[in-house]
Design an enzyme around this catalytic site. Structure first.
Site, short mmCIF file in Angstrom:
data_model
loop_
_atom_site.label_atom_id
_atom_site.label_comp_id
_atom_site.label_asym_id
_atom_site.label_seq_id
_atom_site.Cartn_x
_atom_site.Cartn_y
_atom_site.Cartn_z
N GLY A 7 9.49 69.92 -15.96
CA GLY A 7 9.26 68.49 -15.75
C GLY A 7 7.79 68.13 -15.89
CE1 TYR A 43 -11.96 71.11 8.77
CE2 TYR A 43 -13.60 69.68 7.76
CZ TYR A 43 -12.56 70.58 7.64
OH TYR A 43 -12.11 70.96 6.40
N PRO A 89 -0.70 70.92 -16.25
CG PRO A 89 -0.53 72.11 -14.23
CD PRO A 89 0.14 71.07 -15.06
CB VAL A 115 2.76 73.43 -4.84
CG1 VAL A 115 3.91 72.62 -4.26
CG2 VAL A 115 3.05 74.91 -4.74
CG PHE A 116 2.55 68.72 -9.34
CD1 PHE A 116 1.43 69.52 -9.50
CD2 PHE A 116 3.07 68.09 -10.46
CE1 PHE A 116 0.82 69.68 -10.73
CE2 PHE A 116 2.47 68.24 -11.71
CZ PHE A 116 1.35 69.04 -11.85
CD GLU A 170 -13.21 71.16 3.37
OE1 GLU A 170 -13.76 70.33 4.11
OE2 GLU A 170 -12.12 71.70 3.64
CG HIS A 182 -9.59 69.48 3.35
ND1 HIS A 182 -9.84 70.38 4.35
CD2 HIS A 182 -8.41 68.91 3.67
CE1 HIS A 182 -8.86 70.38 5.23
NE2 HIS A 182 -7.97 69.49 4.85
CE1 TYR A 226 -6.97 68.38 -6.27
CE2 TYR A 226 -6.13 70.49 -7.03
CZ TYR A 226 -6.72 69.72 -6.04
OH TYR A 226 -7.04 70.29 -4.83
#
Ligand SMILES: Cc1cc2nc3c(=O)[nH]c(=O)nc-3n(C[C@H](O)[C@H](O)[C@H](O)COP(=O)(O)OP(=O)(O)OC[C@H]3O[C@@H](n4cnc5c(N)ncnc54)[C@H](O)[C@@H]3O)c2cc1C
Ligand code: HEM
Length: 404
Positions: free
Chosen positions: A276, A99, A281, A394-395, A141, A89, A192
């Site tokens: 792949g 929200y 990372p 997980v991408f 957040e 987020h 990321y």
């Protein structure tokens, strides 16, 4: 964190019904929310809407949170999920006031799908569940925005592409520097950014890309695999755009770095297992070790279709050469063309976890398709690696949540 006691019994009694209709409820939710707020289409990933992954991720998260509230089980798996969602987020610039919009449409969708079963009591109980979850996410957040030095909703800055490198078949790296003259933010290996582009049809679309080099050289690098059309699946929108339309000198909207699957500088041996494009990372981690702690032992295990599709090979070889305890084992489905480097440990077929020289007390990081990671994790546990030492990225929406 607790539900008020009268609501706990109601939630416990209605979890099966909500969980059983989870994807239907979230499907209804997104349709209604996008109809009322078309501007949110620019925020959500259109691909994940089309393939249903985002609605399953949201439904799974809400059901898991409700279960966590009414059970005595350990909070650890829930904390992990909460942290992952909050980082995602924050990278997207989600703001607290949004929200209210999501909550209204989600609760209306529960009422619509479950019909008469949603008495005022049931509505009030699930409203409390939603707002407890929302409160935790908003707080987390806020902390992430503060740590990143940006205000909520202002995670993005403009970056200029200074280099574009062909890494492998259908994979390019983009090297970026701030276009606003500001500083390059620090990041931890494994983090990321979200990159937002305006597609030819006018839709703005954000996607996450791992920073594929260590911090500290005045630029950021992302490495993008082009998602080609296949059978019923269309070509990937953003990866195709980045490949076809972005050249040195162009500008991109990019968020501050986020992500909680990060390597600690604790000196434990590292085992990096990727498939792949999941190599990004691992590439950042190897680069980070080479730059700061080259005494650390690193075993890099990678699976790819062939040497032609193997991204970041040269970067990893260069960084690995600066780490005395670096070892790399690569599995290719197709060995054609892979025989040129006499030093490389290259094997045919799929990763054989039982054959890995796993150092004791290793930290393992995995990244690749979920079925790949599931199989590797099983093998690691059979080999005696403890579960809490196995980390994964997980991408896409996390539809796995670590479970075997
Ligand atoms: C934390 C994280 C880190 C990541 N790091 C990297 C990285 O380092 N490098 C990298 O290359 N990627 C990375 N990704 C993946 C990246 O964010 C994108 O998901 C990827 O580039 C594909 O985006 P796209 O817009 O090209 O494809 P999309 O358009 O989002 O499509 C994704 C999939 O959905 C399918 N789809 C789309 N529309 C439909 C439809 N109408 N019907 C059926 N199927 C459909 C597509 O065929 C495709 O298979 C990462 C993701 C995450 C979450
Ligand atoms: C309690 C409320 C919320 C819950 C439980 C929730 C849950 C989730 C989950 C589980 C994911 C997937 C995370 C992953 O990648 O694994 C996600 C992603 C996302 N959320 Fe939320 N969310 C909430 C509120 C919001 C709000 C208020 C917004 C803003 C309107 C929002 C926008 C998004 C977007 C844009 C994504 C990425 C979607 C994608 O990649 O397809 N969420 N959320």
């Amino acid at each position: 964190m607790m539900l008020s006691s009268d609501h706990a019994a109601t939630v416990r009694a209605t979890i099966p019904a909500v969980a059983a209709h989870g994807a239907e409820i979230t499907g209804e939710f997104y349709d209604a929310m996008f109809a009322a707020h078309p501007e949110l289409l620019h925020l959500f990933n259109r691909g994940n809407q089309a393939n249903g992954e985002q609605r399953r991720a949201l439904a799974g998260a809400v059901a898991a949170f409700a279960q966590h509230l009414v059970s005595e089980e350990s909070a650890a798996p829930f904390q992990q999920m909460l942290s992952r969602i909050a980082h995602k987020h924050a990278s997207l610039g989600i703001r607290p006031e949004q929200y209210t919009v999501v909550g209204r449409h989600l609760l209306e969708a529960v009422a619509k799908v479950l019909g008469d079963a949603v008495t005022p009591e049931v509505h009030a109980a699930w409203s409390e569940v939603y707002w407890l979850f929302a409160t935790l996410l908003i707080a987390e957040e806020a902390r992430l925005y503060q740590d990143a030095g940006c205000s909520a909703g202002a995670a993005y800055r403009t970056w200029r592409v200074v280099d574009r490198v062909d890494e492998a078949e259908d994979v390019v790296s983009l090297v970026l520097e701030p276009a606003d003259g500001g500083k390059v933010p620090a990041h931890r290996p494994g983090q990321y950014v979200s990159v937002a582009v305006t597609l030819p049809d006018g839709l703005r679309q954000p996607r996450q890309y791992t920073l594929s080099r260590a911090a500290g050289n005045g630029v950021l690098q992302i490495t993008v695999r082009r998602v080609r059309a296949e059978d019923a699946s269309p070509a990937g929108a953003v990866s195709t755009f980045l490949h076809e339309a972005v050249r040195p000198g162009d500008e991109l909207e990019m968020s501050a770095p986020f992500g909680d699957v990060v390597m600690e500088d604790d000196g434990d041996p590292l085992v990096l297992i990727s498939a792949g494009i999941g190599i990004t990372p691992a590439a950042a981690m190897i680069d980070h070790v080479a730059a700061g702690r080259p005494g650390r032992r690193v075993l890099a295990v990678h699976a790819d279709r062939s040497v032609r599709t193997h991204a970041l090979r040269a970067q990893i070889a260069e960084a690995g050469a600066r780490i005395p305890g670096f070892r790399q084992i690569t599995w290719y489905e197709d060995l054609d063309g892979a025989g040129n480097d006499a030093d490389a440990d290259v094997r045919p077929g799929r990763v054989d976890v039982a054959a890995l020289p796993l150092p004791p007390k290793a930290r393992v990081f995995m990244c690749g398709p979920i079925p790949f990671m599931r199989a590797v994790r099983r093998g690691l546990i059979e080999a005696g690696v403890s579960e809490e030492r196995v980390h994964y990225e997980v991408f896409g929406p996390d539809l796995w949540n670590g479970a075997a």
